[in-house]
Scaffold this active site. Structure first.
Site, PDB file in Angstrom:
ATOM      1  CG  PHE A 230      13.105  36.324 -35.784  1.00 25.55           C
ATOM      2  CD1 PHE A 230      13.264  37.028 -36.964  1.00 25.55           C
ATOM      3  CD2 PHE A 230      13.238  34.949 -35.815  1.00 25.55           C
ATOM      4  CE1 PHE A 230      13.562  36.381 -38.158  1.00 25.55           C
ATOM      5  CE2 PHE A 230      13.531  34.290 -37.012  1.00 25.55           C
ATOM      6  CZ  PHE A 230      13.691  35.011 -38.178  1.00 25.55           C
TER       7      PHE A 230
ATOM      8  CG  ASP B  23      17.856  36.072 -30.975  1.00 25.30           C
ATOM      9  OD1 ASP B  23      18.918  36.277 -31.604  1.00 25.30           O
ATOM     10  OD2 ASP B  23      16.940  35.347 -31.399  1.00 25.30           O
TER      11      ASP B  23
ATOM     12  CE1 TYR C 203      20.325  33.068 -40.988  1.00 25.88           C
ATOM     13  CE2 TYR C 203      20.876  31.001 -39.903  1.00 25.88           C
ATOM     14  CZ  TYR C 203      19.969  32.007 -40.170  1.00 25.88           C
ATOM     15  OH  TYR C 203      18.719  31.946 -39.618  1.00 25.88           O
ATOM     16  CE  LYS C 204      19.359  36.384 -39.266  1.00 28.36           C
ATOM     17  NZ  LYS C 204      18.503  36.227 -38.092  1.00 28.36           N
TER      18      LYS C 204
ATOM     19  NE  ARG D  81      15.365  42.721 -42.979  1.00 29.81           N
ATOM     20  CZ  ARG D  81      15.713  41.578 -42.372  1.00 29.81           C
ATOM     21  NH1 ARG D  81      15.613  41.472 -41.070  1.00 29.81           N
ATOM     22  NH2 ARG D  81      16.152  40.558 -43.076  1.00 29.81           N
TER      23      ARG D  81
HETATM   24  C1  LIG Z   1      17.688  35.141 -37.980  1.00 29.45           C
HETATM   25  C2  LIG Z   1      17.110  35.014 -36.644  1.00 29.45           C
HETATM   26  C3  LIG Z   1      16.890  33.756 -36.078  1.00 29.45           C
HETATM   27  C4  LIG Z   1      17.164  32.541 -36.897  1.00 29.45           C
HETATM   28  O1  LIG Z   1      16.873  31.338 -36.283  1.00 29.45           O
HETATM   29  P1  LIG Z   1      17.241  29.992 -37.053  1.00 29.45           P
HETATM   30  O2  LIG Z   1      17.024  28.943 -36.058  1.00 29.45           O
HETATM   31  O3  LIG Z   1      18.642  30.115 -37.546  1.00 29.45           O
HETATM   32  O4  LIG Z   1      16.333  29.869 -38.221  1.00 29.45           O
HETATM   33  C5  LIG Z   1      16.397  33.705 -34.780  1.00 29.45           C
HETATM   34  N1  LIG Z   1      16.129  34.835 -34.087  1.00 29.45           N
HETATM   35  C6  LIG Z   1      16.325  36.061 -34.620  1.00 29.45           C
HETATM   36  C7  LIG Z   1      16.042  37.279 -33.826  1.00 29.45           C
HETATM   37  C8  LIG Z   1      16.810  36.180 -35.913  1.00 29.45           C
HETATM   38  O5  LIG Z   1      16.989  37.377 -36.446  1.00 29.45           O
END
Ligand SMILES: *Cc1c(COP(=O)(O)O)cnc(C)c1O
Length: 407
Positions: free
Chosen positions: A125, A194, A219-220, A366
């Site tokens: 990511f 992560d 938030y997911k 996706r």
């Molecule tokens: C959604 C996501 C993030 C989000 O990071 P934010 O700091 O909340 O924007 C980070 N890493 C991964 C792998 C994600 O899927």
């Protein structure tokens, strides 16, 4: 039997089916993007109203004590802990995932003097890779990226930290957490996982695999609302020595002693930096409570059943799309990704029909299957829509075409 008829049988037998009623979902929408922004729990607006009107409006500053605002971050962390195989005192809800990555990468580097490499994979990511790059720009880290199959071989004796995303955001492919954690430890490195696309969708056993650090998103699948606070995990054995760089007063052992000198709190609280976002935490807590009530093992079982049934339904419509996700449910998270050169336009055509998935550049459609609120009927309907979109060629219309949209 049509997919719709089979779906009706599955839904009738689904022990989690009634939880859908705990979420607000707009009429006519099939929401396949809960892996990006989870749906709204029905209890959230009422809870937020209460926090705003009573705790803030009436209680004012007294609410830091009377409404336990001080404890929210660790209390919610403690509720997230069982979802990820951690002890309550190893998790705290704070900051964003990006900021938590920064704190923990920097802390890990300090624990491995003489080693500077943070090892990750290309295509991780973006924010994860950018946070390593930021520390590299400060002269604190060296970023090394190795393809999945080459990760273990890249664990040389200069690696301080192996940092990976458990469920890949684009493909849904799972890493073998236990094996990689073991390999990193054997090479003298620490591990940071992560869990953004794992938490609340599939069981994780951080303590079982001996993980050092983890972060994840609120938030997911946890349904904490847009920009919800994230969480951070630090294994108990590292907590006393952990030195994170954002030494704000809320991570202090005694914030209200107003001392000139920083002394980190003894436990996970030292991960905090500034004043916690009470409203965001309040919304997050509702989502976490609901997901914890349903239970991550049951959620995982349903998520696998949903994605398998979706693939079956596509086959029933003779749709042959290239699957980018691992074909076996046991090797992926709660999503299916398909490759198509016109994935963007197809995604737009689906959204126009009320099927909300997302597009990931350059060519991936996706679809996320948040098991807390999706039904098998949703799967059958979404598969039918996708088949119709592909067969009709409606995605070729200008309104769905990216080039038309950008010029
Ligand atoms: C959604 C996501 C993030 C989000 O990071 P934010 O700091 O909340 O924007 C980070 N890493 C991964 C792998 C994600 O899927």
């Amino acid at each position: 039997m049509t997919p719709e008829a089979r779906a009706a049988d599955f839904d009738a037998a689904d022990p989690l089916g009634h939880f859908r009623a705990h979420f607000t979902l707009p009429e006519g929408v099939i929401y396949l993007d809960g892996n990006s922004l989870g749906a709204l729990p029905k209890a959230t607006p009422k809870r937020l109203q209460e926090v705003v009107a009573q705790e803030w409006g009436e209680g004012l500053i007294r609410s830091w004590n009377s409404a336990n605002w001080f404890d929210m971050a660790s209390r919610i962390g403690g509720k997230i802990a069982p979802l990820i195989g951690a002890a309550k005192h190893e998790v705290i809800a704070c900051d964003s995932t990006s900021v938590n990555l920064f704190k923990l990468i920097a802390a890990a580097l300090r624990m491995r003097p003489g080693r500077k490499v943070v090892l990750s994979e290309p295509g991780n990511f973006p924010t994860d890779l950018y946070m390593i790059a930021g520390l590299e720009a400060q002269g604190l880290a060296t970023r090394r990226l190795a393809e999945r199959a080459r990760l273990v071989a890249a664990l040389h004796d200069d690696v301080a930290l192996l940092m990976l995303t458990h469920v890949h955001y684009k493909t849904g492919a799972l890493h073998d957490m236990a094996a990689l954690t073991r390999a990193a430890h054997e090479a003298g490195a620490l591990v940071l996982w992560d869990l953004s696309h794992s938490t609340g969708a599939l069981p994780v056993d951080l303590d079982g695999v001996g993980a050092d650090f983890a972060v994840g998103c609120g938030y997911k699948y946890l349904c904490g609302g847009p920009g919800a606070p994230a969480f951070a995990f630090v294994a108990e054995r590292h907590q006393a020595d952990l030195q994170q760089p954002l030494t704000g007063w809320f991570g202090h052992a005694a914030p209200f002693a107003f001392s000139d000198d920083y002394e980190g709190a003894p436990g996970i609280e030292r991960l905090q930096c500034g004043t916690p976002p009470v409203l965001g935490l309040a919304a997050l807590e509702v989502g976490v409570d609901l997901i914890a009530e349903i239970g991550v093992a049951r959620l995982y079982g349903k998520s696998q059943a949903l994605s398998e049934f979706f693939l079956e339904s596509l086959m029933a419509h003779n749709v042959a799309l290239e699957l980018v996700s691992p074909p076996r449910a046991s090797e992926r998270g709660s999503q299916l990704s398909f490759r198509h050169p016109e994935a963007y336009a197809i995604c737009q055509a689906l959204i126009a029909r009320g099927v909300i998935g997302d597009f990931r550049a350059p060519d991936v459609l996706r679809l996320g299957f948040a098991p807390a609120y999706l039904s098998f009927a949703d799967m059958a309907a979404a598969a039918r829509h996708l088949a119709e979109v592909l067969a009709s060629g409606e995605w070729e219309r200008a309104e769905f075409n990216r080039r038309a949209a950008v010029t």
